[in-house]
Design a protein around this motif. Structure first.
Motif, PDB file in Angstrom:
ATOM      1  N   PHE A 152       0.843  -1.203   0.000  1.00  0.00           N
ATOM      2  CA  PHE A 152       0.000   0.000   0.000  1.00  0.00           C
ATOM      3  C   PHE A 152       0.882   1.258   0.000  1.00  0.00           C
ATOM      4  O   PHE A 152       0.874   2.023   0.974  1.00  0.00           O
ATOM      5  CB  PHE A 152      -0.912   0.003   1.229  1.00  0.00           C
ATOM      6  N   PRO A 153       1.642   1.480  -1.068  1.00  0.00           N
ATOM      7  CA  PRO A 153       2.587   2.608  -1.076  1.00  0.00           C
ATOM      8  C   PRO A 153       1.930   3.975  -1.036  1.00  0.00           C
ATOM      9  O   PRO A 153       2.536   4.941  -0.560  1.00  0.00           O
ATOM     10  CB  PRO A 153       3.348   2.410  -2.397  1.00  0.00           C
ATOM     11  N   THR A 154       0.698   4.082  -1.528  1.00  0.00           N
ATOM     12  CA  THR A 154       0.020   5.384  -1.562  1.00  0.00           C
ATOM     13  C   THR A 154      -1.066   5.508  -0.498  1.00  0.00           C
ATOM     14  O   THR A 154      -1.760   6.524  -0.438  1.00  0.00           O
ATOM     15  CB  THR A 154      -0.612   5.617  -2.950  1.00  0.00           C
ATOM     16  N   LEU A 158      -3.433   2.321   5.705  1.00  0.00           N
ATOM     17  CA  LEU A 158      -3.720   0.888   5.659  1.00  0.00           C
ATOM     18  C   LEU A 158      -2.594   0.079   6.303  1.00  0.00           C
ATOM     19  O   LEU A 158      -2.795  -1.094   6.638  1.00  0.00           O
ATOM     20  CB  LEU A 158      -3.933   0.435   4.208  1.00  0.00           C
ATOM     21  N   CYS A 159      -1.439   0.696   6.457  1.00  0.00           N
ATOM     22  CA  CYS A 159      -0.306   0.023   7.101  1.00  0.00           C
ATOM     23  C   CYS A 159      -0.313   0.215   8.611  1.00  0.00           C
ATOM     24  O   CYS A 159       0.513  -0.378   9.313  1.00  0.00           O
ATOM     25  CB  CYS A 159       1.016   0.557   6.531  1.00  0.00           C
ATOM     26  N   LEU A 160      -1.220   1.047   9.108  1.00  0.00           N
ATOM     27  CA  LEU A 160      -1.236   1.379  10.532  1.00  0.00           C
ATOM     28  C   LEU A 160      -1.332   0.145  11.437  1.00  0.00           C
ATOM     29  O   LEU A 160      -0.610   0.069  12.437  1.00  0.00           O
ATOM     30  CB  LEU A 160      -2.379   2.360  10.813  1.00  0.00           C
ATOM     31  N   GLN A 217       5.115  14.328   9.986  1.00  0.00           N
ATOM     32  CA  GLN A 217       4.301  13.689  11.021  1.00  0.00           C
ATOM     33  C   GLN A 217       4.004  12.235  10.641  1.00  0.00           C
ATOM     34  O   GLN A 217       4.049  11.865   9.462  1.00  0.00           O
ATOM     35  CB  GLN A 217       2.996  14.456  11.210  1.00  0.00           C
ATOM     36  N   PRO A 218       3.696  11.377  11.613  1.00  0.00           N
ATOM     37  CA  PRO A 218       3.375   9.972  11.301  1.00  0.00           C
ATOM     38  C   PRO A 218       2.251   9.866  10.275  1.00  0.00           C
ATOM     39  O   PRO A 218       1.247  10.583  10.363  1.00  0.00           O
ATOM     40  CB  PRO A 218       2.935   9.407  12.661  1.00  0.00           C
ATOM     41  N   TYR A 219       2.455   8.995   9.279  1.00  0.00           N
ATOM     42  CA  TYR A 219       1.465   8.730   8.228  1.00  0.00           C
ATOM     43  C   TYR A 219       1.103   9.996   7.437  1.00  0.00           C
ATOM     44  O   TYR A 219       0.029  10.074   6.849  1.00  0.00           O
ATOM     45  CB  TYR A 219       0.190   8.108   8.826  1.00  0.00           C
ATOM     46  N   HIS A 220       1.995  10.987   7.457  1.00  0.00           N
ATOM     47  CA  HIS A 220       1.785  12.251   6.729  1.00  0.00           C
ATOM     48  C   HIS A 220       0.504  12.953   7.196  1.00  0.00           C
ATOM     49  O   HIS A 220      -0.158  13.641   6.416  1.00  0.00           O
ATOM     50  CB  HIS A 220       1.718  12.007   5.221  1.00  0.00           C
TER      51      HIS A 220
END
Length: 305
Positions: A152-154, A158-160, A217-220
């Motif tokens: 899930f690069p974009t 979803l990686c959380l 910041q985390p996860y942009h």
């Protein structure tokens, strides 16, 4: 095999292990763990004391406690090293003029991770459940950046579950270590409450440590989203810590403390957000202060009669 050849092979293996350990030590020396060392140790001690208190089993100091504490630190160091390894592609993209430096850093990080893995195996070799928990935490720590992030690069959110599940798995390690030492089991709810209490503190540190700075910041996440996340974590901490007070049979004084502390931080955070423009930088409520306050209260509640 001749004795000389066998001796030479043995020396070569020892040399490789020594080189890996030296690389691990050199990398560890550059990791900013000094400010986090006390909260990490506090989380480990609080977790073991809570499990023992809830089960009615006294914690007996010994080599397994020391091995567990060392493993707990190593798992967090490993998490940082994996993050640094993942950042190499961003910091030194393909064709970068410093690609040779990237290769050298990659080799050093891989050697450090290998040495850390060997130490984890050695420290937990006599503890079946602790060894399994350490292996699971390690696998999830690697899977987050090198599997989920690639899938899930974009869509970083979803990686959380994987990225935040890895530290939760590290906090779960404390239970499995305690289970090996005490030869007892506790309910899933108890384990989730104890690990969750430590995890919410870690997450508050993670999401607050860059507030007020220009760092990513985390996860942009936007500043507003980070603020929402921090408020949610404090509300979760209030719920979990009050539940722990009931499960562990702690005093009413501690129960009041467990409920009041997150509320104080909620007011402090929102009153000072994001900080005066004339004083840029991380605000005082951010970082490890909340974690230390939670652990201090827990230790006082557990140790003082």
């Amino acid at each position: 095999m001749s004795p000389r050849l066998s001796l030479a092979t043995s020396h070569t293996r020892r040399g490789r292990l020594a080189a890996a350990a030296a690389a691990f030590g050199n990398t560890l020396g550059r990791i900013p763990l000094a400010a986090e060392a006390m909260p990490i140790a506090g989380a480990f001690i609080c977790s073991l004391l809570l499990y023992g208190r809830i089960a009615g089993v006294a914690l007996e100091p010994g080599w397994r406690v020391l091995a567990g504490l060392a493993s707990f630190f190593l798992l967090f160091v490993q998490l940082r090293l994996i993050d640094d390894l993942d950042d190499l592609e961003r910091d030194y993209p393909a064709g970068h003029a410093l690609s040779a430096r990237r290769a050298a850093l990659r080799a050093r990080l891989l050697a450090s991770l290998a040495a850390g893995a060997i130490l984890l195996v050695a420290l937990n070799s006599a503890m079946e459940h602790a060894w399994t928990a350490a292996a699971a935490a390690t696998a999830l720590a690697f899977a987050a950046p090198f599997a989920f992030k690639r899938l899930f690069p974009t869509r970083p959110l979803l990686c959380l579950p994987a990225f935040e599940g890895a530290p939760f798995a590290i906090f779960m390690y404390c239970y499995f270590l305690w289970r090996d030492m005490a030869d007892r089991e506790l309910s899933f709810y108890v384990v989730v409450c104890v690990a969750g209490s430590m995890w919410t503190g870690y997450e508050f540190w993670k999401f607050s440590r860059k507030v007020g700075t220009t760092a990513l910041q985390p996860y942009h996440l936007s500043a507003r989203a980070v603020r929402v996340a921090l408020n949610a974590l404090l509300i979760l901490a209030l719920s979990v810590n009050v539940s722990l007070a009931h499960l562990a049979g702690l005093s009413q004084t501690y129960s009041i403390y467990a409920a009041t502390l997150p509320l104080v931080w909620l007011v402090w955070l929102n009153a000072r957000w994001p900080g005066p423009a004339s004083r840029p930088g991380r605000p005082r409520w951010a970082g490890t202060r909340f974690v230390v306050a939670v652990e201090f209260g827990l230790l006082a509640g557990l140790l003082l009669k």
